[in-house]
Motif scaffolding. Structure first.
Motif, PDB file in Angstrom:
ATOM      1  N   GLY A   1     -10.312   2.859   8.360  1.00  0.00           N
ATOM      2  CA  GLY A   1     -11.749   2.660   8.268  1.00  0.00           C
ATOM      3  C   GLY A   1     -12.177   1.346   7.653  1.00  0.00           C
ATOM      4  O   GLY A   1     -13.255   0.837   7.967  1.00  0.00           O
ATOM      5  N   PHE A   2     -11.349   0.758   6.789  1.00  0.00           N
ATOM      6  CA  PHE A   2     -11.760  -0.488   6.141  1.00  0.00           C
ATOM      7  C   PHE A   2     -10.622  -1.491   5.961  1.00  0.00           C
ATOM      8  O   PHE A   2     -10.748  -2.645   6.360  1.00  0.00           O
ATOM      9  CB  PHE A   2     -12.381  -0.191   4.776  1.00  0.00           C
ATOM     10  N   LEU A   3      -9.509  -1.055   5.360  1.00  0.00           N
ATOM     11  CA  LEU A   3      -8.449  -2.010   5.036  1.00  0.00           C
ATOM     12  C   LEU A   3      -7.938  -2.747   6.264  1.00  0.00           C
ATOM     13  O   LEU A   3      -7.731  -3.961   6.228  1.00  0.00           O
ATOM     14  CB  LEU A   3      -7.289  -1.289   4.332  1.00  0.00           C
ATOM     15  N   LEU A   4      -7.735  -2.041   7.365  1.00  0.00           N
ATOM     16  CA  LEU A   4      -7.232  -2.698   8.573  1.00  0.00           C
ATOM     17  C   LEU A   4      -8.299  -3.532   9.273  1.00  0.00           C
ATOM     18  O   LEU A   4      -7.982  -4.312  10.178  1.00  0.00           O
ATOM     19  CB  LEU A   4      -6.666  -1.655   9.543  1.00  0.00           C
ATOM     20  N   VAL A   5      -9.547  -3.371   8.869  1.00  0.00           N
ATOM     21  CA  VAL A   5     -10.611  -4.218   9.414  1.00  0.00           C
ATOM     22  C   VAL A   5     -10.473  -5.644   8.882  1.00  0.00           C
ATOM     23  O   VAL A   5     -10.741  -6.617   9.593  1.00  0.00           O
ATOM     24  CB  VAL A   5     -11.999  -3.644   9.041  1.00  0.00           C
TER      25      VAL A   5
ATOM     26  N   LEU B   1       0.799  -1.224   0.000  1.00  0.00           N
ATOM     27  CA  LEU B   1       0.000   0.000   0.000  1.00  0.00           C
ATOM     28  C   LEU B   1       0.839   1.286   0.000  1.00  0.00           C
ATOM     29  O   LEU B   1       0.555   2.195  -0.788  1.00  0.00           O
ATOM     30  CB  LEU B   1      -0.964   0.001   1.190  1.00  0.00           C
ATOM     31  N   PRO B   2       1.874   1.422   0.855  1.00  0.00           N
ATOM     32  CA  PRO B   2       2.671   2.656   0.811  1.00  0.00           C
ATOM     33  C   PRO B   2       3.315   2.905  -0.549  1.00  0.00           C
ATOM     34  O   PRO B   2       3.386   4.058  -1.002  1.00  0.00           O
ATOM     35  CB  PRO B   2       3.733   2.426   1.894  1.00  0.00           C
ATOM     36  N   PHE B   3       3.770   1.859  -1.218  1.00  0.00           N
ATOM     37  CA  PHE B   3       4.365   2.024  -2.537  1.00  0.00           C
ATOM     38  C   PHE B   3       3.319   2.504  -3.545  1.00  0.00           C
ATOM     39  O   PHE B   3       3.618   3.335  -4.419  1.00  0.00           O
ATOM     40  CB  PHE B   3       4.983   0.710  -3.010  1.00  0.00           C
TER      41      PHE B   3
ATOM     42  N   LEU C   1      -5.199 -12.251  17.682  1.00  0.00           N
ATOM     43  CA  LEU C   1      -4.992 -10.858  18.078  1.00  0.00           C
ATOM     44  C   LEU C   1      -3.548 -10.426  17.842  1.00  0.00           C
ATOM     45  O   LEU C   1      -3.287  -9.288  17.434  1.00  0.00           O
ATOM     46  CB  LEU C   1      -5.363 -10.674  19.554  1.00  0.00           C
ATOM     47  N   GLY C   2      -2.618 -11.330  18.111  1.00  0.00           N
ATOM     48  CA  GLY C   2      -1.210 -11.007  17.884  1.00  0.00           C
ATOM     49  C   GLY C   2      -0.918 -10.730  16.422  1.00  0.00           C
ATOM     50  O   GLY C   2      -0.194  -9.780  16.082  1.00  0.00           O
ATOM     51  N   MET C   3      -1.489 -11.528  15.537  1.00  0.00           N
ATOM     52  CA  MET C   3      -1.267 -11.318  14.110  1.00  0.00           C
ATOM     53  C   MET C   3      -1.987 -10.059  13.620  1.00  0.00           C
ATOM     54  O   MET C   3      -1.505  -9.370  12.717  1.00  0.00           O
ATOM     55  CB  MET C   3      -1.733 -12.551  13.340  1.00  0.00           C
ATOM     56  N   SER C   4      -3.134  -9.746  14.225  1.00  0.00           N
ATOM     57  CA  SER C   4      -3.833  -8.505  13.873  1.00  0.00           C
ATOM     58  C   SER C   4      -2.998  -7.290  14.246  1.00  0.00           C
ATOM     59  O   SER C   4      -2.882  -6.328  13.474  1.00  0.00           O
ATOM     60  CB  SER C   4      -5.187  -8.449  14.593  1.00  0.00           C
ATOM     61  N   LEU C   5      -2.402  -7.343  15.444  1.00  0.00           N
ATOM     62  CA  LEU C   5      -1.534  -6.248  15.874  1.00  0.00           C
ATOM     63  C   LEU C   5      -0.313  -6.132  14.966  1.00  0.00           C
ATOM     64  O   LEU C   5       0.103  -5.018  14.599  1.00  0.00           O
ATOM     65  CB  LEU C   5      -1.103  -6.464  17.322  1.00  0.00           C
ATOM     66  N   ALA C   6       0.247  -7.276  14.585  1.00  0.00           N
ATOM     67  CA  ALA C   6       1.410  -7.259  13.690  1.00  0.00           C
ATOM     68  C   ALA C   6       1.064  -6.619  12.357  1.00  0.00           C
ATOM     69  O   ALA C   6       1.868  -5.874  11.774  1.00  0.00           O
ATOM     70  CB  ALA C   6       1.922  -8.683  13.484  1.00  0.00           C
ATOM     71  N   ALA C   7      -0.147  -6.880  11.864  1.00  0.00           N
ATOM     72  CA  ALA C   7      -0.571  -6.281  10.591  1.00  0.00           C
ATOM     73  C   ALA C   7      -0.673  -4.775  10.719  1.00  0.00           C
ATOM     74  O   ALA C   7      -0.305  -4.029   9.797  1.00  0.00           O
ATOM     75  CB  ALA C   7      -1.925  -6.867  10.176  1.00  0.00           C
ATOM     76  N   MET C   8      -1.158  -4.298  11.855  1.00  0.00           N
ATOM     77  CA  MET C   8      -1.298  -2.855  12.061  1.00  0.00           C
ATOM     78  C   MET C   8       0.046  -2.174  12.271  1.00  0.00           C
ATOM     79  O   MET C   8       0.196  -0.993  11.970  1.00  0.00           O
ATOM     80  CB  MET C   8      -2.211  -2.590  13.260  1.00  0.00           C
TER      81      MET C   8
END
Length: 287
Positions: free
Chosen positions: A89-93, A45-47, A135-142
């Motif tokens: 709002g959406f992608l991180l959901v 996404l950043p690229f 939850l750990g993998m969700s945090l890692a994604a964020m």
């Protein structure tokens, strides 16, 4: 199933804490294709945004109003903040719903859930392991998204203070600390989605149903928050506070909105997690 577990508890060498270790569950989930695909999307996404700004030119104010998006190319810190703004709002959901909703339902879909319980892995132990890893993998994604964004933004626009749209700036060191607070708050605000996904995962054998249901209900919450006729009732919606983190990237941060949002999110999440554990403890597992 429960009788077998009771007999196993008396067997030599049997320890509840040794069943389904977190490291085993973590390795299993990390090796799955959906984990790699989700990580790749967040890292790319950043690229994509850098290319978009390069093609379309630097963002500028519209109608005389300067927004956070308009400061995206001011520094690496600004670029990271914009990445969080466009994705919170959406992608991180999606990774939260995926990692927490696919976990139990996928075992049922593969018809391996009953074999895990017959190993025997106590039901509460299985859910705790699944939930902790999810939850750990969700945090890692964020964390992955802003880390990559900071690196890409710094390479493209340089490292410097975080320019605030309303005026002023935050020194680079302070900006980094505030971004950590922002990521932490976004994670807490997404606990409701995690709770929905995990609860649905214990109710269905279809992983897509659990993931899609959690995403769908999250979208419904966002739609209800847009209904201004609800007035103060919107204060009880987690979606109403999802962008309260913007108050943390001000010269003088305002914490009241984030505190209220945290309280609402944690309350909903605890109720949903409790429903998941209670329902699964009584569920007749046949798959």
């Amino acid at each position: 199933m429960s009788a077998l577990a009771e007999r196993a508890e008396t067997a030599d060498g049997y320890r509840v804490r040794r069943t389904l270790p977190l490291r085993v569950e973590l390795v299993r989930q990390l090796k799955r294709r959906r984990t790699l695909v989700m990580g790749a999307i967040l890292a790319v996404l950043p690229f994509v945004l850098v290319v978009a700004f390069a093609i379309g030119g630097d963002p500028g104010s519209r109608n005389g109003q300067v927004t956070l998006m308009d400061t995206a190319t001011a520094s690496g810190a600004n670029f990271a903040a914009v990445n969080l703004f466009v994705s919170a709002g959406f992608l991180l959901v999606i990774p939260v719903a995926l990692f927490c909703g696919d976990t139990v339902a996928s075992e049922a879909g593969w018809s391996s859930l009953r074999y895990l319980l017959a190993a025997p892995v106590p039901r509460a132990r299985l859910l705790w392991s699944k939930l902790a890893v999810g939850l750990g993998m969700s945090l890692a994604a964020m964390v992955l998204l802003p880390v990559v964004a900071v690196a890409v933004g710094t390479a493209a626009y340089g490292w410097g203070p975080l320019e605030i749209p309303t005026g002023g700036s935050l020194p680079a060191g302070t900006a980094a600390q505030r971004l950590v607070v922002v990521v932490a708050y976004i994670f807490v605000s997404q606990l409701v989605t995690a709770g929905l996904a995990f609860w649905l995962s214990t109710k269905t054998d279809a992983p897509l149903g659990a993931v899609g249901g959690a995403v769908g209900l999250t979208i419904v919450g966002n739609v209800l928050d847009a209904v201004t006729a609800l007035g103060h009732w919107r204060d009880f919606l987690p979606a109403h506070w999802q962008f309260a983190w913007a108050d943390a990237v001000q010269p003088r941060p305002e914490w009241s909105g984030m505190i209220q949002g945290t309280a609402v999110s944690i309350t909903y999440a605890l109720v949903l997690f409790a429903l998941a554990f209670r329902g699964f403890a009584r569920k007749d597992v046949v798959s």
